[in-house]
Design a protein around this motif. Structure first.
Motif, mmCIF file in Angstrom:
data_model
loop_
_atom_site.group_PDB
_atom_site.id
_atom_site.type_symbol
_atom_site.label_atom_id
_atom_site.label_comp_id
_atom_site.label_asym_id
_atom_site.label_seq_id
_atom_site.Cartn_x
_atom_site.Cartn_y
_atom_site.Cartn_z
ATOM 1 N N PRO A 58 0.790 -1.234 0.000
ATOM 2 C CA PRO A 58 0.000 0.000 0.000
ATOM 3 C C PRO A 58 0.825 1.289 0.000
ATOM 4 N N ALA A 59 2.068 1.219 0.473
ATOM 5 C CA ALA A 59 2.939 2.397 0.477
ATOM 6 C C ALA A 59 3.610 2.629 -0.877
ATOM 7 N N GLY A 60 3.396 1.722 -1.827
ATOM 8 C CA GLY A 60 3.970 1.886 -3.163
ATOM 9 C C GLY A 60 5.296 1.187 -3.376
ATOM 10 N N ALA A 61 5.771 0.426 -2.391
ATOM 11 C CA ALA A 61 7.020 -0.323 -2.573
ATOM 12 C C ALA A 61 6.768 -1.495 -3.512
ATOM 13 N N LEU A 62 7.733 -1.740 -4.378
ATOM 14 C CA LEU A 62 7.669 -2.848 -5.328
ATOM 15 C C LEU A 62 8.515 -4.004 -4.798
ATOM 16 N N TYR A 63 7.934 -5.209 -4.797
ATOM 17 C CA TYR A 63 8.640 -6.422 -4.401
ATOM 18 C C TYR A 63 8.864 -7.263 -5.650
ATOM 19 N N ILE A 64 10.094 -7.748 -5.825
ATOM 20 C CA ILE A 64 10.448 -8.545 -6.989
ATOM 21 C C ILE A 64 11.006 -9.884 -6.513
ATOM 22 N N ALA A 65 10.353 -10.979 -6.911
ATOM 23 C CA ALA A 65 10.842 -12.322 -6.595
ATOM 24 C C ALA A 65 11.819 -12.734 -7.686
ATOM 25 N N GLU A 66 13.040 -13.035 -7.280
ATOM 26 C CA GLU A 66 14.082 -13.439 -8.226
ATOM 27 C C GLU A 66 14.270 -14.945 -8.173
ATOM 28 N N PHE A 67 13.870 -15.588 -9.225
ATOM 29 C CA PHE A 67 13.903 -17.046 -9.307
ATOM 30 C C PHE A 67 15.324 -17.590 -9.186
ATOM 31 N N ASP A 68 16.266 -17.045 -9.940
ATOM 32 C CA ASP A 68 17.625 -17.593 -9.959
ATOM 33 C C ASP A 68 18.528 -17.062 -8.851
ATOM 34 N N ASN A 69 18.174 -15.950 -8.214
ATOM 35 C CA ASN A 69 18.969 -15.444 -7.094
ATOM 36 C C ASN A 69 18.429 -15.886 -5.747
ATOM 37 N N ASP A 70 17.303 -16.614 -5.737
ATOM 38 C CA ASP A 70 16.718 -17.125 -4.494
ATOM 39 C C ASP A 70 16.510 -16.020 -3.462
ATOM 40 N N ARG A 71 15.925 -14.910 -3.918
ATOM 41 C CA ARG A 71 15.687 -13.799 -3.005
ATOM 42 C C ARG A 71 14.488 -12.983 -3.458
ATOM 43 N N VAL A 72 14.046 -12.109 -2.543
ATOM 44 C CA VAL A 72 13.024 -11.121 -2.874
ATOM 45 C C VAL A 72 13.620 -9.759 -2.581
ATOM 46 N N VAL A 73 13.521 -8.873 -3.556
ATOM 47 C CA VAL A 73 14.061 -7.521 -3.463
ATOM 48 C C VAL A 73 12.911 -6.552 -3.243
ATOM 49 N N LYS A 74 13.132 -5.586 -2.362
ATOM 50 C CA LYS A 74 12.145 -4.539 -2.114
ATOM 51 C C LYS A 74 12.690 -3.225 -2.643
ATOM 52 N N LEU A 75 11.860 -2.548 -3.442
ATOM 53 C CA LEU A 75 12.186 -1.210 -3.932
ATOM 54 C C LEU A 75 11.166 -0.245 -3.344
ATOM 55 N N PRO A 76 11.503 0.400 -2.217
ATOM 56 C CA PRO A 76 10.574 1.373 -1.646
ATOM 57 C C PRO A 76 10.307 2.508 -2.638
ATOM 58 N N ALA A 77 9.218 3.205 -2.433
ATOM 59 C CA ALA A 77 8.903 4.341 -3.302
ATOM 60 C C ALA A 77 10.064 5.337 -3.310
ATOM 61 N N ARG A 78 10.806 5.395 -2.213
ATOM 62 C CA ARG A 78 12.030 6.206 -2.107
ATOM 63 C C ARG A 78 13.077 5.363 -1.380
ATOM 64 N N ASP A 79 14.315 5.758 -1.459
ATOM 65 C CA ASP A 79 15.385 5.160 -0.648
ATOM 66 C C ASP A 79 15.983 3.865 -1.178
ATOM 67 N N GLY A 80 16.056 3.645 -2.472
ATOM 68 C CA GLY A 80 16.850 2.554 -3.017
ATOM 69 C C GLY A 80 16.278 1.162 -2.928
ATOM 70 N N GLN A 81 17.157 0.194 -2.908
ATOM 71 C CA GLN A 81 16.820 -1.226 -3.017
ATOM 72 C C GLN A 81 17.404 -1.992 -1.845
ATOM 73 N N ARG A 82 16.651 -3.019 -1.401
ATOM 74 C CA ARG A 82 17.228 -3.911 -0.390
ATOM 75 C C ARG A 82 16.668 -5.313 -0.568
ATOM 76 N N THR A 83 17.446 -6.285 -0.129
ATOM 77 C CA THR A 83 17.016 -7.678 -0.160
ATOM 78 C C THR A 83 16.312 -7.986 1.152
ATOM 79 N N LEU A 84 15.151 -8.628 1.070
ATOM 80 C CA LEU A 84 14.426 -8.977 2.290
ATOM 81 C C LEU A 84 15.207 -10.042 3.059
ATOM 82 N N PRO A 85 15.205 -9.953 4.390
ATOM 83 C CA PRO A 85 15.974 -10.889 5.216
ATOM 84 C C PRO A 85 15.245 -12.221 5.413
#
Length: 104
Positions: A58-85
Motif C-alpha cells: 500500500p505504500a507503493g514499494a515494489l517487491y520482486i521475486a528473483e527465481f535464480d537469485n533465491d531472493r526477494v528484493v524490495k524497492l521502496p517508493a524512495r530510498d533505493g533497493q534492499r534484499t528482504l531478510p
C-alpha cells in the motif's frame, strides 16, 4: 500499450493509478508501462537474475521475486533497493503483500 524488447515476460503487477509492471525474466529486469502512455521504463533495480513475480504494498514499494537469485528484493517508493531478510528461499516466483501493510 507497446512493449519493446521483452524476453519471457512472466509476472505482472498494477499500481493504484494503473501503471503496469512486467517481470522481464530473460532480460533480468522489470519494466514499467505508464498508464497515461509514454515510453516504457526499466525499473531502477540492480543485480536482478530471472525476476518472476511482482507485487506492490500500500505504500507503493515494489517487491520482486528473483527465481535464480533465491531472493526477494524490495524497492521502496524512495530510498533505493534492499534484499528482504528471508533465509532458505529456493526459486521464489510470486510475492504477495497483505492489504493495508508493507511486508518488511
Amino acid at each position: 500499450m507497446d512493449t519493446i524488447g521483452l524476453s519471457r515476460p512472466i509476472g505482472l503487477a498494477l499500481t493504484a493509478n494503473g501503471d503496469l509492471y512486467i517481470a522481464d525474466s530473460f532480460n533480468d529486469r522489470g519494466v514499467e508501462l505508464p498508464a497515461g502512455g509514454g515510453p516504457q521504463r526499466t525499473v531502477p533495480a540492480t543485480g536482478l537474475n530471472s525476476p518472476y513475480g511482482l507485487a506492490f504494498d500500500p505504500a507503493g514499494a515494489l517487491y520482486i521475486a528473483e527465481f535464480d537469485n533465491d531472493r526477494v528484493v524490495k524497492l521502496p517508493a524512495r530510498d533505493g533497493q534492499r534484499t528482504l531478510p528471508v533465509v532458505g528461499l529456493r526459486a521464489p516466483a510470486g510475492p504477495a503483500v497483505p492489504p493495508g501493510r508493507d511486508a518488511c
